[in-house]
Design a protein around this motif. Structure first.
Motif, PDB file in Angstrom:
ATOM      1  N   THR A 171       0.822  -1.209   0.000  1.00 43.80           N
ATOM      2  CA  THR A 171       0.000   0.000   0.000  1.00 43.80           C
ATOM      3  C   THR A 171       0.855   1.257   0.000  1.00 43.80           C
ATOM      4  O   THR A 171       2.063   1.223   0.232  1.00 43.80           O
ATOM      5  CB  THR A 171      -0.914   0.048   1.245  1.00 43.80           C
ATOM      6  OG1 THR A 171      -0.088   0.187   2.409  1.00 43.80           O
ATOM      7  CG2 THR A 171      -1.780  -1.187   1.364  1.00 43.80           C
TER       8      THR A 171
ATOM      9  N   ARG B 156      -5.147  -7.673  -9.998  1.00 46.16           N
ATOM     10  CA  ARG B 156      -6.184  -6.634 -10.020  1.00 46.16           C
ATOM     11  C   ARG B 156      -5.882  -5.557  -8.994  1.00 46.16           C
ATOM     12  O   ARG B 156      -6.231  -4.399  -9.174  1.00 46.16           O
ATOM     13  CB  ARG B 156      -7.555  -7.248  -9.753  1.00 46.16           C
ATOM     14  CG  ARG B 156      -8.164  -7.918 -10.977  1.00 46.16           C
ATOM     15  CD  ARG B 156      -9.645  -8.183 -10.780  1.00 46.16           C
ATOM     16  NE  ARG B 156      -9.928  -9.043  -9.639  1.00 46.16           N
ATOM     17  CZ  ARG B 156      -9.836 -10.377  -9.672  1.00 46.16           C
ATOM     18  NH1 ARG B 156      -9.469 -10.976 -10.772  1.00 46.16           N
ATOM     19  NH2 ARG B 156     -10.104 -11.084  -8.596  1.00 46.16           N
ATOM     20  N   HIS B 157      -5.226  -5.939  -7.907  1.00 43.89           N
ATOM     21  CA  HIS B 157      -4.925  -4.981  -6.852  1.00 43.89           C
ATOM     22  C   HIS B 157      -3.500  -4.437  -6.938  1.00 43.89           C
ATOM     23  O   HIS B 157      -3.018  -3.799  -6.008  1.00 43.89           O
ATOM     24  CB  HIS B 157      -5.162  -5.622  -5.478  1.00 43.89           C
ATOM     25  CG  HIS B 157      -6.611  -5.889  -5.214  1.00 43.89           C
ATOM     26  ND1 HIS B 157      -7.184  -7.101  -5.473  1.00 43.89           N
ATOM     27  CD2 HIS B 157      -7.593  -5.080  -4.762  1.00 43.89           C
ATOM     28  CE1 HIS B 157      -8.482  -7.042  -5.164  1.00 43.89           C
ATOM     29  NE2 HIS B 157      -8.750  -5.833  -4.738  1.00 43.89           N
TER      30      HIS B 157
ATOM     31  N   HIS C 146      -4.481   2.344  -0.403  1.00 41.02           N
ATOM     32  CA  HIS C 146      -4.541   1.825  -1.780  1.00 41.02           C
ATOM     33  C   HIS C 146      -3.208   1.171  -2.147  1.00 41.02           C
ATOM     34  O   HIS C 146      -2.156   1.633  -1.707  1.00 41.02           O
ATOM     35  CB  HIS C 146      -4.803   2.966  -2.769  1.00 41.02           C
ATOM     36  CG  HIS C 146      -6.232   3.408  -2.820  1.00 41.02           C
ATOM     37  ND1 HIS C 146      -6.886   3.902  -1.719  1.00 41.02           N
ATOM     38  CD2 HIS C 146      -7.128   3.436  -3.841  1.00 41.02           C
ATOM     39  CE1 HIS C 146      -8.127   4.208  -2.063  1.00 41.02           C
ATOM     40  NE2 HIS C 146      -8.299   3.929  -3.337  1.00 41.02           N
ATOM     41  N   PRO C 147      -3.245   0.141  -2.978  1.00 44.43           N
ATOM     42  CA  PRO C 147      -1.974  -0.399  -3.473  1.00 44.43           C
ATOM     43  C   PRO C 147      -1.237   0.688  -4.263  1.00 44.43           C
ATOM     44  O   PRO C 147      -1.831   1.355  -5.122  1.00 44.43           O
ATOM     45  CB  PRO C 147      -2.401  -1.542  -4.401  1.00 44.43           C
ATOM     46  CG  PRO C 147      -3.798  -1.867  -4.008  1.00 44.43           C
ATOM     47  CD  PRO C 147      -4.409  -0.600  -3.506  1.00 44.43           C
TER      48      PRO C 147
ATOM     49  N   ASN D 128      -0.618  -5.869  -6.916  1.00 43.65           N
ATOM     50  CA  ASN D 128       0.404  -6.441  -6.036  1.00 43.65           C
ATOM     51  C   ASN D 128       1.180  -7.573  -6.682  1.00 43.65           C
ATOM     52  O   ASN D 128       2.006  -8.194  -6.032  1.00 43.65           O
ATOM     53  CB  ASN D 128      -0.232  -6.944  -4.737  1.00 43.65           C
ATOM     54  CG  ASN D 128      -0.635  -5.790  -3.859  1.00 43.65           C
ATOM     55  OD1 ASN D 128       0.039  -4.765  -3.814  1.00 43.65           O
ATOM     56  ND2 ASN D 128      -1.757  -5.919  -3.180  1.00 43.65           N
TER      57      ASN D 128
END
Lengths: 268, 235
Positions: A95, B231-232, A133-134, B234
């Motif tokens: 994040t 999607r995130h 948020h990432p 990472n």
């Protein structure tokens, strides 16, 4: 922590480069560079592509070692009192807040203090709403702002920036310039490269002009922009492409990539 | 054709009724393979990451050796472990031959190089992206290794799954060092080989179906996890 963030520890400036050269691929890319950076002003390193601006920042920051000559900081623990923002922000896969906390952890900041510093710097950079948020899904401009926030959180005495606004639109550039001014106002010396002459005129206190690995002029910004002493600096200000100058057929000459020194790993 | 139909019917019935023989073999297989993969992961991740980050004399040779070990024939590994653990061998006194522990050792030797070699590639790629930033922040290689392993966790999951695939499908090494002893060292692959040779296709088919279902389920789970991570932002 809501007040100004003071910079860290014992003073490390001035920074002195004495007869520094850097070589890669059999080519000398930085040539016998000697200068001193002191005080608290904003120093802008200018010059055409291939002049060695990015290499010079990396040499000063300690990311690469000179082939000869000395880079000397005076006092303190230079490694822990400087930071760098790169042209392309590199975000860890976590994040926004965790990216900053990670940098603080590496600098040995206590866990209980990290959260305060992170929230403070995110608020100051306008990223507070994105804290969880990432980091890698942020826009390029937001990522560059986060890179600046991460560097600011370390409260460096010297902040190196390699064309931090190169890929930003005017609004994002304006925001970043305001943040740079705020960081500088809290006592951090700014050393940055740019190709944006307007930005250099707006922000610079001192200019280093480089051409093909040589330092051709070091002058207060006002004097440099009014009347540069060096003829190549004058030509650069007129918008001439110095890289090709004085070559009959530039395509006959190998064109080194000034950043092609990178190594795949480190020696333990 | 009726034989095949009957075998399939019996196999499905055995699975549905949780046949004790079948369940015992599946449980032992999972215990051996998961333990081996866990140990191989603990070894392979740091070894691969260290090979990616550190520069030292003999590094290239080590990389060639690790890559070479990925293709090591299981029967050869089985033979080596057999010689080491047999009564005349250096570790014979431990009495591990023909036990699940011997099978785990053999599978670790097969899987660890796979995980190490794949980790090496993942961490090398990440390091080329992160190197300047991490060094700028003051991270040395020792601090960079856990950071890179964590940031590459979703890609490394694939490496671990490749290791699990190798372990669970392996038959030669575990047959040699385990001996395929009923209710002691009989796992899915060795049981399938034995039942086919006896002509008892029902149990072989039932185990085969479980093996395939297991492999598919784990890979599907990894696919879902990696997709969610992408999607995130990472992965």
């Amino acid at each position: 922590m809501n007040g100004p963030m003071e910079t860290n520890g014992k003073r490390i400036l001035p920074l002195e480069l004495r007869d520094v050269t850097f070589e890669a691929g059999g080519m000398r890319l930085i040539k016998n560079m000697t200068f001193t950076l002191g005080g608290a002003g904003k120093v802008f390193i200018l010059g055409p592509n291939g002049a060695g601006k990015s290499l010079l920042l990396r040499l000063c920051h300690g990311l690469i070692k000179p082939a000869s000559g000395q880079v000397t900081w005076h006092g303190g623990n230079p490694k822990h009192q400087q930071a760098m923002v790169f042209q392309r922000p590199v975000m860890l896969r976590r994040t926004v807040a965790a990216n900053i906390a990670y940098a603080l952890k590496l600098r040995g900041i206590d866990r209980k203090d990290r959260a305060d510093i992170v929230s403070d710097v995110l608020r100051r950079t306008g990223l507070a709403r994105l804290a969880e948020h990432p980091a890698r899904v942020l826009s390029f401009g937001e990522q560059q702002r986060l890179a600046l926030a991460r560097a600011w959180a370390l409260r460096p005495q010297v902040l190196f920036m390699d064309e931090p606004t190169a890929s930003l639109d005017p609004a994002a550039t304006h925001t970043l310039e305001e943040l740079i001014a705020a960081i500088h106002a809290e006592g951090t010396k700014i050393v940055m490269t740019t190709h944006d002459m307007g930005q250099a005129r707006r922000l610079a206190d001192e200019v280093l002009f480089l051409h093909r690995g040589r330092l051709l002029e070091q002058a207060p910004a006002e004097r440099f922009f009014d009347a540069p002493e060096n003829d190549l600096a004058q030509a650069f200000m007129r918008g001439e492409l110095l890289w090709w100058r004085r070559r009959k057929n530039p395509l006959d000459v190998p064109h080194p990539d000034p950043l092609d020194y990178r190594q795949g790993g480190v020696t333990p | 054709m009726d034989d095949f139909t009957g075998a399939f019917s019996t196999a499905f019935f055995m699975i549905a009724s949780l046949d004790s023989d079948l369940a015992g073999i599946v449980a032992l297989s999972l215990r051996v393979s998961l333990t081996a993969v866990a140990i191989a992961t603990i070894i392979g991740l740091p070894v691969g990451a260290a090979l990616a980050l550190f520069r030292f004399p003999g590094r290239k040779t080590m990389i060639v050796v690790v890559n070479g070990l990925m293709g090591m024939p299981p029967v050869v590994v089985g033979l080596i472990v057999y010689l080491l653990l047999s009564r005349a061998g250096p570790f014979g006194v431990l009495g591990l031959l023909f036990t699940p522990t011997a099978m785990i050792i053999a599978q670790v030797l097969l899987v660890a190089p796979i995980i190490a070699a794949l980790t090496l590639q993942v961490v090398e790629d990440l390091w080329s992206e992160y190197s300047e930033q991490l060094r700028s922040l003051g991270a040395g290689p020792h601090q960079a290794i856990p950071t890179l392993l964590w940031d590459g966790r979703f890609t490394l999951l694939t490496a671990v799954l490749a290791g699990f695939g190798r372990a669970s499908a392996e038959v030669g090494a575990v047959m040699i060092v385990g001996g395929n002893i009923d209710h002691v060292t009989r796992v899915m692959t060795t049981a399938i080989a034995l039942e086919v040779s006896k002509g008892d296709l029902s149990l072989a088919l039932g185990l085969g179906i479980v093996l395939i279902a297991l492999s598919m389920s784990i890979n599907a789970a990894a696919f879902v996890i990696k997709g969610a991570a992408q999607r995130h932002g990472n992965a």
